[in-house]
Design a protein around this motif. Structure first.
Motif, PDB file in Angstrom:
ATOM      1  N   VAL A  70       0.849  -1.191   0.000  1.00  0.00           N
ATOM      2  CA  VAL A  70       0.000   0.000   0.000  1.00  0.00           C
ATOM      3  C   VAL A  70       0.890   1.249   0.000  1.00  0.00           C
ATOM      4  N   VAL A  71       0.618   2.147  -0.946  1.00  0.00           N
ATOM      5  CA  VAL A  71       1.353   3.421  -0.979  1.00  0.00           C
ATOM      6  C   VAL A  71       0.449   4.591  -0.596  1.00  0.00           C
ATOM      7  N   TYR A  72      -0.865   4.367  -0.652  1.00  0.00           N
ATOM      8  CA  TYR A  72      -1.799   5.420  -0.249  1.00  0.00           C
ATOM      9  C   TYR A  72      -3.168   4.796   0.005  1.00  0.00           C
ATOM     10  N   ASP A  73      -3.816   5.252   1.065  1.00  0.00           N
ATOM     11  CA  ASP A  73      -5.161   4.782   1.374  1.00  0.00           C
ATOM     12  C   ASP A  73      -6.033   5.987   1.697  1.00  0.00           C
ATOM     13  N   SER A  74      -7.040   6.203   0.885  1.00  0.00           N
ATOM     14  CA  SER A  74      -7.906   7.371   1.031  1.00  0.00           C
ATOM     15  C   SER A  74      -8.643   7.376   2.375  1.00  0.00           C
ATOM     16  N   LYS A  75      -8.882   6.175   2.928  1.00  0.00           N
ATOM     17  CA  LYS A  75      -9.617   6.069   4.191  1.00  0.00           C
ATOM     18  C   LYS A  75      -8.705   5.877   5.401  1.00  0.00           C
ATOM     19  N   GLY A  76      -7.448   5.632   5.164  1.00  0.00           N
ATOM     20  CA  GLY A  76      -6.526   5.433   6.270  1.00  0.00           C
ATOM     21  C   GLY A  76      -6.678   4.105   6.981  1.00  0.00           C
ATOM     22  N   LEU A  77      -7.288   3.134   6.324  1.00  0.00           N
ATOM     23  CA  LEU A  77      -7.482   1.821   6.948  1.00  0.00           C
ATOM     24  C   LEU A  77      -6.204   0.979   6.907  1.00  0.00           C
ATOM     25  N   TYR A  78      -5.383   1.204   5.893  1.00  0.00           N
ATOM     26  CA  TYR A  78      -4.143   0.451   5.735  1.00  0.00           C
ATOM     27  C   TYR A  78      -2.948   1.387   5.866  1.00  0.00           C
ATOM     28  N   GLU A  79      -1.977   0.996   6.686  1.00  0.00           N
ATOM     29  CA  GLU A  79      -0.772   1.794   6.823  1.00  0.00           C
ATOM     30  C   GLU A  79       0.063   1.721   5.546  1.00  0.00           C
ATOM     31  N   ILE A  80       0.778   2.792   5.268  1.00  0.00           N
ATOM     32  CA  ILE A  80       1.673   2.796   4.119  1.00  0.00           C
ATOM     33  C   ILE A  80       2.722   1.700   4.306  1.00  0.00           C
ATOM     34  N   GLY A  81       2.930   0.915   3.267  1.00  0.00           N
ATOM     35  CA  GLY A  81       3.893  -0.180   3.343  1.00  0.00           C
ATOM     36  C   GLY A  81       3.283  -1.521   3.683  1.00  0.00           C
ATOM     37  N   THR A  82       1.987  -1.543   4.008  1.00  0.00           N
ATOM     38  CA  THR A  82       1.308  -2.805   4.312  1.00  0.00           C
ATOM     39  C   THR A  82       1.341  -3.720   3.090  1.00  0.00           C
ATOM     40  N   LYS A  83       1.743  -4.953   3.285  1.00  0.00           N
ATOM     41  CA  LYS A  83       1.794  -5.920   2.191  1.00  0.00           C
ATOM     42  C   LYS A  83       0.415  -6.559   2.036  1.00  0.00           C
TER      43      LYS A  83
END
Length: 341
Positions: A70-83
């Motif tokens: 993940v490099v960007y999440d509009s909702k902030g549910l996933y941290e950046i860098g999450t595989k």
């Protein structure tokens, strides 16, 4: 933002195109890390699909098996860098009875809908499944195929009789191997037989109860249920053999894809009261289930790693073409792409 998408525009011809994406949409933006080539991708790449199908679906980005971060999440549910594993099936509606992968309206990546050969993939939040950082991402890249087998087994559970002492798996390739791995864990007390025709491939199935060459099967052998993982021209003879060897009221799970209609001995199907279960693709829940399965049985990843074939580091379109060409001559396993475009 401008996203680079690498599309198949004609057989064996890949070109880059540029698409404008709105990062403020409610999406998770994933950077692909590892991809895996599927036989379906190859049918498009080589132009072996019907000409009318190719006209309707190309140009199109290939590959529907992959993991990324993940490099960007509009909702902030996933941290950046999450595989995450990327789920290729993309439904546009829900149904209380019909699963998402059987709804005609659903889109499927690399089948009329751009696949994962992109700089960034814009995914709905329920189309990504978080995976532990401790697992080998190159092996997880072909989790989509694992989810297909998992989905078929879940359908089998719901529709088959309770007697489940002997399973026969027809097909000594990738799908047959994955199905055998899953069944071994899910039904540890049952006997599992694998039927194939290639000694090299059958040698990988050391964890099952027995392997048989399709032309040398004992006359007294029977199975309670059968899984057809052959597909193509060989599916007809495999289905016929299953029908002959299966016990009354057994179930036959069909997983192999054939481009042409096949004949089925309906007389024996009726006499034995058999149940034939068709399965195709998988849904988001299947991906979530297999990730939990990986966590409970990490040794499954070790067994799946035997399927990993050549790994290609793809930095250019020519590198991607080299990977597809090499995969065509691969007799066993999955070709993996390390995506560094």
């Amino acid at each position: 933002m401008i996203n680079q998408v690498y599309q198949l525009v004609a057989p064996r011809q890949i070109e880059v195109t540029y698409k404008h994406e709105n990062i403020k949409n409610n999406k998770v933006i994933v950077r692909p890390l590892y991809l895996s080539i599927c036989a379906a991708d190859q049918r498009y790449y080589t132009g072996s699909r019907d000409e009318h199908v190719l006209e309707n679906k190309l140009p199109m980005s290939l590959i529907h098996e992959g993991v990324g971060e993940v490099v960007y999440d509009s909702k902030g549910l996933y941290e950046i860098g999450t595989k995450v594993i990327m789920v290729p099936n993309t439904p546009v509606e829900t149904d209380k009875v019909i699963s998402e992968n059987y709804l005609p309206s659903s889109k499927f990546r690399s089948s009329g809908f751009d696949g994962f050969m992109q700089d960034y993939v814009f995914m709905d939040h329920d189309r990504v499944v978080k995976v532990p950082n401790t697992l080998d991402l190159s092996v997880l890249s072909f989790s989509e195929l694992v989810s297909v087998s998992w989905h078929a087994i879940q359908r089998f559970k719901k529709k088959s009789i309770s007697k489940q002492d002997t399973f026969g798996i027809w097909g000594d390739g990738n799908l047959g191997y994955i199905t055998a791995v899953l069944l071994r864990k899910l039904y540890p007390k049952s006997k599992i037989y694998v039927f194939g025709k290639t000694d090299f491939k059958l040698s990988h199935f050391s964890f099952v109860d027995d392997v048989f060459y399709i032309n040398h099967i004992p006359n007294d052998l029977t199975v309670t249920h059968g899984f057809e993982c052959v597909g193509g021209k060989g599916s007809q003879s495999a289905i016929d053999q299953i029908i002959n060897l299966i016990s009354p009221e057994g179930s036959i799970a069909l997983l192999g894809v054939s481009e042409y209609p096949v004949e089925i001995n309906t007389r024996l199907v009726l006499e034995k009261g058999l149940t034939i279960i068709g399965s195709s693709r998988s849904g988001s829940q299947d991906f979530q289930d297999i990730v939990e399965f990986y966590k409970i049985y990490p040794e499954v990843i070790e067994k799946l790693s035997l399927l990993k074939g050549q790994e290609f580091e793809v930095k250019s379109i020519n590198d991607a073409i080299d990977a597809f060409e090499a995969d065509l001559s691969t007799s066993w396993g999955k070709t993996v792409i390390k995506w560094v475009m």
